[in-house]
Structures are given as C-alpha cells and as structure tokens.
Enzyme design. Structure first.
Site, short mmCIF file in Angstrom:
data_model
loop_
_atom_site.label_atom_id
_atom_site.label_comp_id
_atom_site.label_asym_id
_atom_site.label_seq_id
_atom_site.Cartn_x
_atom_site.Cartn_y
_atom_site.Cartn_z
N ARG A 225 0.91 -1.11 -0.02
CA ARG A 225 -0.08 0.06 -0.08
C ARG A 225 0.75 1.25 0.02
O ARG A 225 1.96 1.31 0.38
CB ARG A 225 -0.72 -0.23 1.19
CG ARG A 225 -1.88 -0.94 1.28
CD ARG A 225 -3.07 -0.79 0.22
NE ARG A 225 -4.23 -1.59 0.28
CZ ARG A 225 -4.22 -2.65 -0.54
NH1 ARG A 225 -3.27 -2.83 -1.53
NH2 ARG A 225 -5.49 -3.41 -0.75
N HIS A 273 -0.88 0.29 -9.60
CA HIS A 273 -1.55 -0.67 -8.79
C HIS A 273 -2.35 -1.71 -9.57
O HIS A 273 -3.23 -2.04 -9.42
CB HIS A 273 -2.87 0.07 -8.04
CG HIS A 273 -3.24 -0.87 -6.74
ND1 HIS A 273 -3.62 -0.15 -5.60
CD2 HIS A 273 -3.33 -2.02 -6.66
CE1 HIS A 273 -3.98 -0.92 -4.65
NE2 HIS A 273 -3.56 -2.18 -5.09
C1 OXD Z 1 -5.31 -6.24 -3.36
C2 OXD Z 1 -4.97 -5.16 -4.11
O1 OXD Z 1 -5.55 -6.04 -1.87
O2 OXD Z 1 -4.97 -5.44 -5.24
O3 OXD Z 1 -5.80 -7.37 -3.58
O4 OXD Z 1 -4.39 -4.49 -3.57
#
Ligand code: OXD
Length: 310
Positions: A225, A273
């Site tokens: 993250r 992402h």
């Molecule tokens: C997940 C993401 O948590 O794609 O799977 O970030």
C-alpha cells in the site's frame, strides 16, 4: 436473498458472470441498485465502498473483500459489528504478485535502469557482473504473497530474509520479527520488498529511519500500500543515493496526482496498482463457498482477524 456487488463499473459484470458460473441460482445486485435492503445477505466489495452504507442491510451475514488487502474495510466506521469479513487468498493473485516482484528484483539486480540509460545515450559499457548469492532480498511481510515471492527468489539463488509482526518460519527464509529484527534485516537487505498488510503499526514503516538502515545504494520494491512509505523520505533517500531506485505499484493517494515527483523521477519505476489484479473467475468459487458456509453458520475461509488488522 441476494449478493451485493460493489466495484469499478468495468469489473461489475465480470464479477456477476463469475459468481453465476459457480452458482446460477444466486441473485446478484449491482450497487447502487441494491433493491430491498432486507434481501442482501452478502456484500462483495472493493475499496471505494463506504462501510457506513453496509449498515443498511439488516440480513447481511457476510462481507468479502475483492482483493487480498482489507484495509479499506477496516477504515472508520469499519464493517457493521458482528458481521464476518473474508478476504481473497487466490492462486492467481499470488502468482501475479510473485511475477511482479521477480520482474523488479531482476530489473534492479541486472542493472536494467543503468543499461537503459546507457542505450538512450548510445554508450557501450559493461557494468560489473551482479552476484546473485551476494544479493540478499529482504521481505517486509511473510504472508501468502510474501512467502510465495520469497520462494521464487530462493529458487533463483538469492539469499532471502523476511520480517513479520509475529515470529514465523518459512522454508529457506531467514526470519526476523520485532523492532530489533526489522533493523537487523534492513541492514542486510540489498533489495527491500514491502508486501505487508496496512495496519496502524505498519503505516509509514518505510521511513527515513528504515531507509537509512539499508546498505547504501539499496533498492525498494513496494507492492503493498502507498501508505507504508513516507514519500518525502523515499524521495530524499533517492536523491541522496542512499536508495538507488524504487519500483512502486501503490501510492497515496491513487491515482497518483499528475504533479507528483514520482512520475518523472529517473530512478522510480511505476505501475498503476496493477501488480496483482483480481480475476473474478478465479476468485468466485471461494466467495460462493464462503456464502454457503455463512448460511450454515460454519467457519469462513480466509476470515479477517480484526485484532491483527488483516
Ligand atoms: C489487493 C490489491 O488488496 O489489489 O488485492 O491491492
């Protein structure tokens, strides 16, 4: 009774079709068209869904995250009290993340950024040969994703180190935990890979202090993250040469604003992402299995542990 889906419009129909392929008897509602709130027994949601909204459904018995991460479900006000939450542990998610980590470890290990820059400038110049056995890769996080990626690197001959909140043994990985363990592992990691869950304890973990403990010229890879990394500290470490380059898939906020320095930084490699994207057809069987279990009052697969935050 019905299953409520809430995700990006482009993924909604794929999720509906995947769930119906597993159980054609399911009734699927696509948010915001939830119909009678009393019909909804399960909510399968992605990051944008507001947890307060889920309090509207009096017969809800299951919430499922459409990804591996659950930080979006735990944001205040959190899920409605007493409703179990499951996350996805999916072979395709794990495989994709392993590939993305491998891609970036090899990119850095094989001096690809330098060779690309040389090619751009028309320079024929051989750099010193990289020695795999002398390039320890340290993992922050040894869950499903971290352990799998660690195993791939081990198979290529990299020494692999791993840090987790609680003590954990993973075959072929030298493991560390706790604050001292984190410092010891960082000091040895030529490449640091972050695959931690986002919790109050791990938010901002990749800060000036941790980056300063890495060997000079180390590399950072973040597939977890954006909030794990203190961006100003990483940019300073890149500019000073303490960190030689970073591969980032996740940002805070997302999408990353156009003026953010990462976009044009010569030592930052970005993906939007996209390191590991849920494939509904692969994930749907475990969602249906969890619905069956929730109806029968049985324990769920991949139940989120609220005390741990993942
Ligand atoms: C997940 C993401 O948590 O794609 O799977 O970030």
């Amino acid at each position: 009774m019905a299953v409520l889906l809430s995700t990006k419009p482009a993924a909604m129909a794929m999720w509906r079709d995947a769930l119906l392929a597993v159980d054609p008897a399911l009734e699927i509602r696509m948010f915001p068209e939830s119909g009678d709130p009393a019909d909804i027994e399960a909510a399968v949601v992605w990051t944008a869904h507001d947890m307060a909204e889920l309090r509207r459904y009096p017969n809800l018995r299951l919430i499922v995250s459409m990804g591996a991460g659950v930080d979006h479900l735990l944001r205040p006000p959190g899920p409605p009290p007493g409703i179990p939450v499951a996350r996805l542990v999916d072979r395709m998610l794990t495989t994709q993340m392993g590939e993305w980590v491998l891609l970036n470890v090899l990119r850095f290990h094989r001096q690809d950024l330098d060779y690309r820059a040389q090619q751009r400038d028309g320079i024929w110049n051989e750099l010193p040969a990289p020695v795999t056995a002398e390039t320890p890769v340290g993992f922050l996080g040894l869950g499903e994703l971290g352990s799998h990626a660690a195993g791939l690197l081990r198979g290529l001959g990299f020494p692999v180190l791993g840090w987790s909140r609680r003590p954990k043994q993973v075959a072929g990985v030298e493991s560390f935990h706790g604050a001292d363990g984190l410092a010891q592992m960082a000091a040895r990691s030529r490449i640091l890979v972050c695959l931690l869950p986002l919790t109050p304890e791990t938010r901002g973990i990749v800060d000036a202090r941790l980056l300063g403990l890495l060997p000079r010229g180390a590399f950072l890879i973040n597939g977890a993250r954006g909030q794990h990394v203190v961006d100003a500290d990483l940019l300073a470490a890149l500019d000073s040469g303490q960190v030689a380059a970073a591969a980032l898939d996740v940002f805070s906020p997302e999408p990353l604003p156009a003026e953010h320095p990462y976009w044009t930084h010569p030592r930052v490699v970005m993906t939007p992402h996209a390191a590991s994207i849920t494939i509904p057809a692969s994930a749907a069987p475990q969602v249906v299995e969890n619905l069956t279990r929730a109806r029968a009052g049985e324990s769920l697969l991949n139940l989120v542990d609220f005390s741990a935050g993942y």
